[in-house]
Design an enzyme around this catalytic site. Structure first.
Site, PDB file in Angstrom:
ATOM      1  N   GLU A  95      29.665   9.053  89.827  1.00  0.00           N
ATOM      2  CA  GLU A  95      30.405   9.362  91.057  1.00  0.00           C
ATOM      3  C   GLU A  95      29.883  10.660  91.666  1.00  0.00           C
ATOM      4  O   GLU A  95      29.581  10.736  92.863  1.00  0.00           O
ATOM      5  CB  GLU A  95      31.884   9.501  90.734  1.00  0.00           C
ATOM      6  CG  GLU A  95      32.730  10.154  91.812  1.00  0.00           C
ATOM      7  CD  GLU A  95      34.018  10.714  91.210  1.00  0.00           C
ATOM      8  OE1 GLU A  95      34.946   9.918  91.025  1.00  0.00           O
ATOM      9  OE2 GLU A  95      34.067  11.929  90.925  1.00  0.00           O
ATOM     10  N   ASP A 156      31.753   2.947  92.286  1.00  0.00           N
ATOM     11  CA  ASP A 156      31.660   3.921  93.378  1.00  0.00           C
ATOM     12  C   ASP A 156      30.359   4.706  93.326  1.00  0.00           C
ATOM     13  O   ASP A 156      29.709   4.916  94.360  1.00  0.00           O
ATOM     14  CB  ASP A 156      32.872   4.843  93.413  1.00  0.00           C
ATOM     15  CG  ASP A 156      33.107   5.614  92.121  1.00  0.00           C
ATOM     16  OD1 ASP A 156      32.502   5.266  91.088  1.00  0.00           O
ATOM     17  OD2 ASP A 156      33.927   6.555  92.139  1.00  0.00           O
TER      18      ASP A 156
END
Length: 409
Positions: A95, A156
């Site tokens: 991330e 993500d």
């Protein structure tokens, strides 16, 4: 001992030096940015920006926030590599890596070392492949840059890394030492293969989420609609339209069924029969998995960005309700935003956090009725001190969008 001899350059010597320089391979040189910061992008008609400060002042605030972020979190990881320091002990996650790659490509032009940082971040990604799909990134490493807690991916991070490579192709071209466009396409195809549940056309939590408990779960903070549209544009893969449509469907199903008074979305979502609903407590991370918490606090930024860039209004009702609710809830003062809410608006958080108030500035950009609220969020965010990697990253990206400096593939 020999004495040094002085140098005098003849015109012939100068010509030879210039010729030698011109013969240096392109892979050793960095390209001038095609989209240098600041960009001053024209967003969707009817959207707004802060109007109580000048554009120049907003640009300067973003530059200052970037300088602070870079100093605190962008670190070397051995020769030719960079990483984003996620925790004080030196751990990092994919991330954070995606955030680093996005920020460096956006800030190119202002930051003369942006491509050096970006390429070093790319090399770190390459050195840490997921065990499930080598084009995706293992989600966590320790301070010795070793994979820990499983060498699988998080959606993500995969999405931001892929999207940043598409932007890098637009920023610097792909004829240098790294073919950014091809690398981006490779990751996009891997995301479709391993991070997308193709029976439901939903985004998985990661390439590991294939068992009965997790295969039909999804995470609204991964609802990066503009990324998904860029993935389709870059690859020509029509299946991305299925993911885009399903993502918007889930947003509106959650809004109408569980948060019609607030517009808030939960950290995690599960499929129950034919209905998507908030996950129960302790589904994956903790007691607030079904609430608006430290994952879903990013949704006002992630979802509203697609509206600003494309005018796609499929989530506009949800965004408008959320804008109306939060500004009233905190009496127009972003300092009153708490770090956690139930979907009905009940406070669960105990304090304030830039990860929560800053993204509301992005969603506020959808309508002029939010002008005073947007101005207040900008002032609060631009004047904020460092809090930590997560909060400071979200504040930086929210300011990039609010200032009109986000752009897309």
């Amino acid at each position: 001992m020999r004495k040094n001899r002085g140098f005098s350059f003849s015109s012939k010597a100068v010509m030879m030096c210039c010729l030698a320089f011109l013969l240096i391979p392109a892979s050793f040189a960095f390209a001038a940015p095609n989209k240098p910061f600041p960009q001053h992008t024209t967003y969707t008609s009817g959207s707004i920006k802060p109007n109580h400060v000048t554009q120049s002042a907003m640009d300067s605030s973003v530059k200052a926030k970037w300088d602070s972020w870079k100093s605190a979190y962008l670190k070397t990881a051995g020769t030719g590599k960079y990483y984003v320091k996620y925790q004080s002990n030196g751990d990092t996650v994919s991330e954070a890596h995606g955030y680093g790659m996005l920020a460096t490509v956006i800030m190119a032009g202002y930051d003369g070392n942006a491509q050096t940082y970006f390429d070093g971040l790319y090399q770190y990604y390459k050195a840490h492949p997921s065990a499930n799909n080598s084009k995706l990134m293992a989600w966590k490493q320790n301070s010795s840059f070793q994979n820990i807690e499983g060498a699988d991916s998080a959606t993500d991070g995969d999405m931001d890394i892929a999207y940043s490579l598409l932007l890098a192709d637009k920023q610097w071209g792909s004829s240098g030492s790294i073919n950014y466009l091809q690398a981006g396409k490779d990751i996009i195809n891997a995301i479709m293969q391993s991070d997308v549940n193709q029976s439901q056309w939903t985004l998985r939590l990661g390439d590991w989420a294939t068992d009965n408990t997790f295969k039909n779960a999804t995470r609204p903070s991964d609802f990066m609609l503009n990324h998904l549209k860029a993935f389709q544009a870059a690859t020509g893969d029509a299946r991305w339209a299925n993911v885009i449509d399903k993502t918007y469907t889930i947003i509106n199903s959650l809004y109408s069924g569980y948060s019609s008074s607030t517009g808030l979305l939960p950290d995690f979502v599960v499929l129950s029969g034919s209905t998507y609903k908030p996950a129960s407590a302790d589904f994956l991370e903790g007691a607030n998995d079904g609430s608006y918490d430290y994952n879903s606090c990013r949704t006002p930024w992630r979802i509203a960005t697609d509206y600003l860039m494309t005018g796609d209004s499929r989530a506009l009702n949800q965004l408008n309700q959320m804008n109306s609710w939060i500004s009233a809830k905190v009496s127009g003062n972003p300092s009153n935003v708490k770090d956690g809410y139930k979907l009905n608006g009940t406070v669960t958080g105990s304090g304030g956090s830039g990860a929560f108030y800053a993204p509301f500035g992005v969603s506020a950009m959808t309508s002029s009725v939010n002008q005073n609220w947007l101005n207040s969020v900008w002032t609060k965010t631009a004047g904020s001190s460092n809090e930590g990697y997560y909060e400071d990253s979200i504040k930086l990206f929210s300011m990039i969008v609010m200032s009109g400096n986000w752009w897309t593939y």
